[in-house]
Design a protein around this motif. Sequence first.
Motif, PDB file in Angstrom:
ATOM      1  N   GLY A 188       8.994   5.929 -25.406  1.00 13.18           N
ATOM      2  CA  GLY A 188       8.961   7.168 -24.966  1.00 13.18           C
ATOM      3  C   GLY A 188       8.201   7.468 -23.952  1.00 13.18           C
ATOM      4  N   LEU A 189       8.334   6.235 -22.978  1.00 11.30           N
ATOM      5  CA  LEU A 189       7.630   6.316 -21.769  1.00 11.30           C
ATOM      6  C   LEU A 189       8.539   6.417 -20.371  1.00 11.30           C
ATOM      7  N   PRO A 190       8.035   6.874 -19.400  1.00 12.45           N
ATOM      8  CA  PRO A 190       9.090   6.948 -18.292  1.00 12.45           C
ATOM      9  C   PRO A 190       9.295   5.481 -17.732  1.00 12.45           C
ATOM     10  N   LYS A 191      10.315   4.919 -17.185  1.00 10.62           N
ATOM     11  CA  LYS A 191      10.443   3.842 -16.732  1.00 10.62           C
ATOM     12  C   LYS A 191       9.700   3.309 -15.517  1.00 10.62           C
ATOM     13  N   GLY A 192       9.464   4.590 -14.757  1.00  4.82           N
ATOM     14  CA  GLY A 192       8.401   4.182 -13.574  1.00  4.82           C
ATOM     15  C   GLY A 192       7.081   3.952 -13.789  1.00  4.82           C
ATOM     16  N   VAL A 193       6.908   3.274 -15.293  1.00  2.98           N
ATOM     17  CA  VAL A 193       5.417   3.124 -15.743  1.00  2.98           C
ATOM     18  C   VAL A 193       5.341   1.720 -15.045  1.00  2.98           C
ATOM     19  N   VAL A 194       6.508   0.975 -14.832  1.00  7.69           N
ATOM     20  CA  VAL A 194       6.487  -0.372 -14.164  1.00  7.69           C
ATOM     21  C   VAL A 194       7.432  -0.411 -13.188  1.00  7.69           C
ATOM     22  N   GLY A 195       6.959  -0.433 -11.920  1.00  9.18           N
ATOM     23  CA  GLY A 195       7.793  -0.488 -10.606  1.00  9.18           C
ATOM     24  C   GLY A 195       8.001  -1.937 -10.093  1.00  9.18           C
ATOM     25  N   LEU A 196       8.812  -2.182  -9.290  1.00  6.32           N
ATOM     26  CA  LEU A 196       8.963  -3.571  -8.788  1.00  6.32           C
ATOM     27  C   LEU A 196       9.521  -3.399  -7.296  1.00  6.32           C
ATOM     28  N   VAL A 197       8.883  -4.004  -6.327  1.00  2.00           N
ATOM     29  CA  VAL A 197       9.375  -4.071  -4.922  1.00  2.00           C
ATOM     30  C   VAL A 197       9.418  -5.549  -4.586  1.00  2.00           C
ATOM     31  N   HIS A 198      10.231  -5.929  -3.426  1.00  2.00           N
ATOM     32  CA  HIS A 198      10.266  -7.113  -2.502  1.00  2.00           C
ATOM     33  C   HIS A 198      10.031  -7.038  -1.418  1.00  2.00           C
ATOM     34  N   GLY A 199       9.493  -8.006  -0.886  1.00  2.87           N
ATOM     35  CA  GLY A 199       9.330  -8.376   0.815  1.00  2.87           C
ATOM     36  C   GLY A 199       7.715  -8.283   1.168  1.00  2.87           C
ATOM     37  N   PHE A 200       7.683  -9.095   2.230  1.00  2.72           N
ATOM     38  CA  PHE A 200       6.374  -9.244   2.677  1.00  2.72           C
ATOM     39  C   PHE A 200       5.741  -7.838   3.048  1.00  2.72           C
ATOM     40  N   GLU A 201       6.388  -7.045   3.841  1.00  6.89           N
ATOM     41  CA  GLU A 201       6.046  -5.710   4.520  1.00  6.89           C
ATOM     42  C   GLU A 201       5.847  -4.727   3.353  1.00  6.89           C
ATOM     43  N   ALA A 202       6.747  -4.858   2.371  1.00  3.34           N
ATOM     44  CA  ALA A 202       6.525  -3.880   1.143  1.00  3.34           C
ATOM     45  C   ALA A 202       5.355  -4.389   0.498  1.00  3.34           C
ATOM     46  N   GLY A 203       4.860  -5.585   0.503  1.00  2.00           N
ATOM     47  CA  GLY A 203       3.299  -5.718   0.019  1.00  2.00           C
ATOM     48  C   GLY A 203       2.181  -5.100   0.576  1.00  2.00           C
ATOM     49  N   LEU A 204       2.549  -5.023   1.949  1.00  2.00           N
ATOM     50  CA  LEU A 204       1.468  -4.391   2.780  1.00  2.00           C
ATOM     51  C   LEU A 204       1.422  -3.022   2.530  1.00  2.00           C
ATOM     52  N   GLU A 205       2.458  -2.205   2.495  1.00  4.11           N
ATOM     53  CA  GLU A 205       2.604  -0.947   2.271  1.00  4.11           C
ATOM     54  C   GLU A 205       2.249  -0.645   1.106  1.00  4.11           C
ATOM     55  N   LEU A 206       2.314  -1.327  -0.092  1.00  2.00           N
ATOM     56  CA  LEU A 206       1.889  -1.025  -1.272  1.00  2.00           C
ATOM     57  C   LEU A 206       0.289  -1.090  -1.524  1.00  2.00           C
ATOM     58  N   ILE A 207      -0.342  -1.999  -0.622  1.00  2.00           N
ATOM     59  CA  ILE A 207      -1.793  -1.876  -0.741  1.00  2.00           C
ATOM     60  C   ILE A 207      -2.271  -0.792   0.201  1.00  2.00           C
ATOM     61  N   ARG A 208      -1.555  -0.291   1.012  1.00  2.00           N
ATOM     62  CA  ARG A 208      -2.191   0.731   1.758  1.00  2.00           C
ATOM     63  C   ARG A 208      -1.615   2.145   1.350  1.00  2.00           C
TER      64      ARG A 208
END
Length: 509
Positions: free
Chosen positions: A190-210
């Motif tokens: 009963g939870l939205p699937k967005g409760v667990v997101g997934l991204v790939h890529g070095f730049e994506a990792g930087l975007e995520l922390i920022r």
Amino acid sequence: MPATPVWSVDPRTGKQREEVAAEATPVEVDEAVRAARAALPALADRTVRAAFLRRAADALDGAGDRVVEAADAETALGPGRLTGELARTTAQLRAMADIVEEGAFLDVLIDHADPSATPPQPDLRRYKLPVGVVAVYSASNFPLAFSVPGGDTASALAAGCPVVVKAHPDHPATSELCAALLRRAAEESGLPKGVVGLVHGFEAGLELIRHPLVAAAGFTGSVRGGRALFDEAAARPVPIPFFGELGSLNPVVVSQAAAAERAEEIGTGLAGSMTLGVGQFCVKPGLVLAPAGDAGDALVKSLTEAVSNSEAGVLLDHRMRDNFVAGVQERLRLPDVDSPVTPGSGGEHTVSAGFLTVPAARLTTEGLHDLLLEECFGPVTVVVRYEDEAEVAAVLDRLPGNLTATVQLAAAECEGEGAGGRLLALVTPLAGRVLVNGWPTGVSIAYAQNHGGPYPATTSTTTSVGGTAIERWLRPVAYQATPDPLLPPELQEANPLGLPRRVDGRRLP
């Protein structure tokens, strides 16, 4: 601009297996974080959270053959090792579900008003709330237990925090499979699937922390990568906590008496620990202080025999293999460094295990040999031969922080005689977990576990394994003189949720 593909690579051959995803754009990272933030209210119900964690564990177990097959194809860790890792992964999800249901992690504290106190004390009621969206950075060496469905994810979800995971490039297909299983479990709960997101890529990792909606981050990996993200977290307009596990030498001290009493046993045990998983465990013993003289010689002989009989293995990727071979060669060029069993290349795609020896005097002061005090990722350890306890103390005094520190003692020393107490006192300041007559590889998920240590082992004083790992993703809030009907149920006087709590200094029930 076309999307950059993400390929799954077979480390046994170095060849691409399949294209499994594309590196996330800034827009896609933003969408993942916002979807996670939108899922935060749905996680507020502890009953739903616990059910979700158990359903996620069941889903991983149900797809176990596929999960292990995918992980083995991308890591070469082997079905046996990965089956055990999957069991550990699902066990920690279920353990977190139990913690959520029990409720003690909320740390409910109530101090009733006391006008007679000096100064007068108002009514105060405190508990802990989830911090918000958590960014999780997957580890290379544990594609399950420290990656998408791993301990950071499990503990963050248990705290009530949705997660966005940055997949490790060494196992993207495994990451996609595990993320899909977790999302399906979320929707079935009963939870939205967005409760667990997934991204790939070095730049994506930087975007995520920022990203301004990310409230905290968990990381397992190298000192270089972890420190870069740590600095990014601190440099944000609103800094966030960054819980990073960056690297560890995991020193071992073998007392003179222990070497005399059981040299063969210690040598064999050390060989098994340092070669486990092709030396790719974060708690691999990378520096061993062993006595000079006959007893130490017997230990080295036992270690030589055991390591010589180990098979060459495949590291997680070819970059790590190249770094390992180069790192060993750089260390071998140092004066007075010997190699009873030379580690290095075991073939085009494999490495062979080995170990180095060096006199302790080379490490008691700053110099070229400081390289031996740095972690070398792979199946190698450095045996430092000491003359006396003063040299042991001098070497240990130069070590950075570690996840573990181990002492090998004789039976009498465990009864309080000889060097036992002195050596424990020397190693305790260096590590978050201290072992006696054991080996550090293998980290149980017990409530009392501590998997952390002084920097650079970790960037905080918390643990990433065990029941208290949940504390990283919570923040305390106190209500003062608040009418009971306005209080959250967790803090109301009647305790409608039946939570463990401390009232006026007394633990109840």
